[in-house]
Design an enzyme around this catalytic site. Structure first.
Site: not given
Length: 404
Positions: A354, A238, A232-233, A236, A256
């Site tokens: 998050c 991470k 689930c980029a 980007g 994604d």
């Protein structure tokens, strides 16, 4: 502090767009800051911080000002007067502030500060879900922490520089930073500054990334030469961190469902000098199936409520709906069920969000581990990062390993 008419008008215009037209606060503020090239750093800071402040405390200020949505401009000026009064700023002799009841504002503030949903300026349903999932004592501290302004934290791009070199380069520009314990690639700004205009940013020496977010890629235990899938980029953040940890060696497949986010990732990867990233749009289940049993590491940075990042997205408090949280929990479970099949035997998976809600975090991992797809996995460790303890965003991450 003396209030300037043109700056205050900009704030009112911004609030109109955010509250009445549903625009995103960060995008609105970006536009506002382009209004007048003569504005200096203090003017720009006033517009951005005042707008964010009134967005953050919308419910409290509206209650004190005795106004209801949709807010007309007169209502917004009344809320602005509440903000200024509570900040101890003298109101100028403008028609918008005629008859502002200063003593009543302070009295109402004291009265409403005894009720958490007003004191912390959150919707009833959010207060209820936080209390139910975290308990009153923890939720009191957590929502208070999530209402603080977020620090600016940089992640040093170790493909191009070191933490020490970047700190020195920024110091020469009068931007002072601190190292952060347990965050090997982080620099925290001592004071807010426009870091995006620096040559260091343009040269790809750093990205702006919260300290808690930086923990996720570290949790993945990547090594140079591995095949890693960031499932689930998004744009980007991470992915780029993983590339630096892998020293540009091996393969990162950044996936994604949104093609435009992957285009942004390509642009950022070029600036960062990250050459081992291959973007792939998830336009069918075939894209996932082709990778079954092929990845050494899989990162699932799952879509979530975002309740852990309210400090930097205060307007999310007003956009988020309880039905969305119910729906996103179904999506989270579907994603972990399907994407976990890309992990090869002996490989590892990180599930991260998050959010601070256990129902999006450890409960999702427990549900997965007791399902048919999850019987091949074991939980190695997890980390529940709460904002009131860390001082940074709220996050969750769990490291799972596929058993032989």
């Amino acid at each position: 502090m003396r209030l300037h008419r043109n700056l205050c008008f900009s704030v009112i215009d911004g609030l109109t767009l955010i509250f009445n037209e549903g625009k995103y606060a960060d995008k609105v503020i970006q536009q506002l800051l382009k209004r007048d090239k003569r504005w200096g750093a203090r003017d720009r800071a006033f517009v951005a911080e005042t707008t964010y402040d009134i967005v953050r405390w919308k419910r409290l200020y509206a209650e004190i000002a005795e106004v209801k949505e949709p807010f007309d401009r007169e209502n917004l000026w009344r809320m602005f007067a509440v903000w200024a009064t509570l900040k101890g700023i003298k109101l100028p002799d403008w028609k918008y502030f005629e008859g502002t009841p200063l003593r009543k504002i302070k009295g109402r503030f004291d009265e409403l500060s005894k009720i958490r949903k007003f004191k912390e300026s959150i919707p009833d349903w959010m207060d209820e879900i936080g209390r139910k999932e975290l308990g009153d004592a923890v939720w009191n501290k957590e929502i208070a922490a999530l209402n603080q302004q977020a620090d600016v934290v940089l992640r040093v791009n170790t493909l191009k520089t070191t933490k020490e070199k970047l700190q020195t380069e920024l110091f020469d520009l009068d931007i002072e930073t601190d190292f952060l314990e347990n965050h090997p690639n982080a620099l925290k700004l001592k004071e807010r500054a426009n870091v995006f205009s620096t040559e260091a940013f343009k040269n790809g020496y750093f990205e702006v990334q919260d300290a808690s977010s930086q923990l996720v890629a570290e949790y993945l235990n990547v090594q140079p030469g591995m095949r890693v899938v960031d499932a689930c980029a998004g744009a980007g953040g991470k992915t780029l961190h993983i590339a630096s940890l892998m020293e540009n060696k091996g393969q990162i497949i950044a996936m994604d469902i949104y093609d435009n986010k992957l285009h942004e990732l390509k642009r950022r990867a070029k600036r960062n000098g990250a050459h081992n990233i291959e973007p792939r749009v998830i336009d069918s289940t075939k894209v996932i199936k082709k990778l079954y049993d092929k990845a050494d590491r899989v990162l699932i940075d799952a879509p979530c409520s975002g309740l852990g990042v309210l400090r930097r997205n205060p307007d999310a408090k007003w956009k988020l709906q309880p039905e969305f949280i119910d729906k996103i929990k179904e999506t989270q479970q579907e994603i972990i069920q399907q994407y976990s099949r890309m992990v090869k035997v002996g490989g590892q998976l990180v599930y991260a969000t998050c959010s601070v809600l256990p129902s999006e975090n450890q409960e999702q991992v427990e549900k997965f581990l007791t399902s048919e797809a999850g019987t091949n996995f074991k939980l190695i460790k997890d980390n529940k990062v709460l904002s009131h303890k860390s001082g940074f965003d709220g996050f969750y991450m769990a490291l799972l390993e596929r058993k032989a």
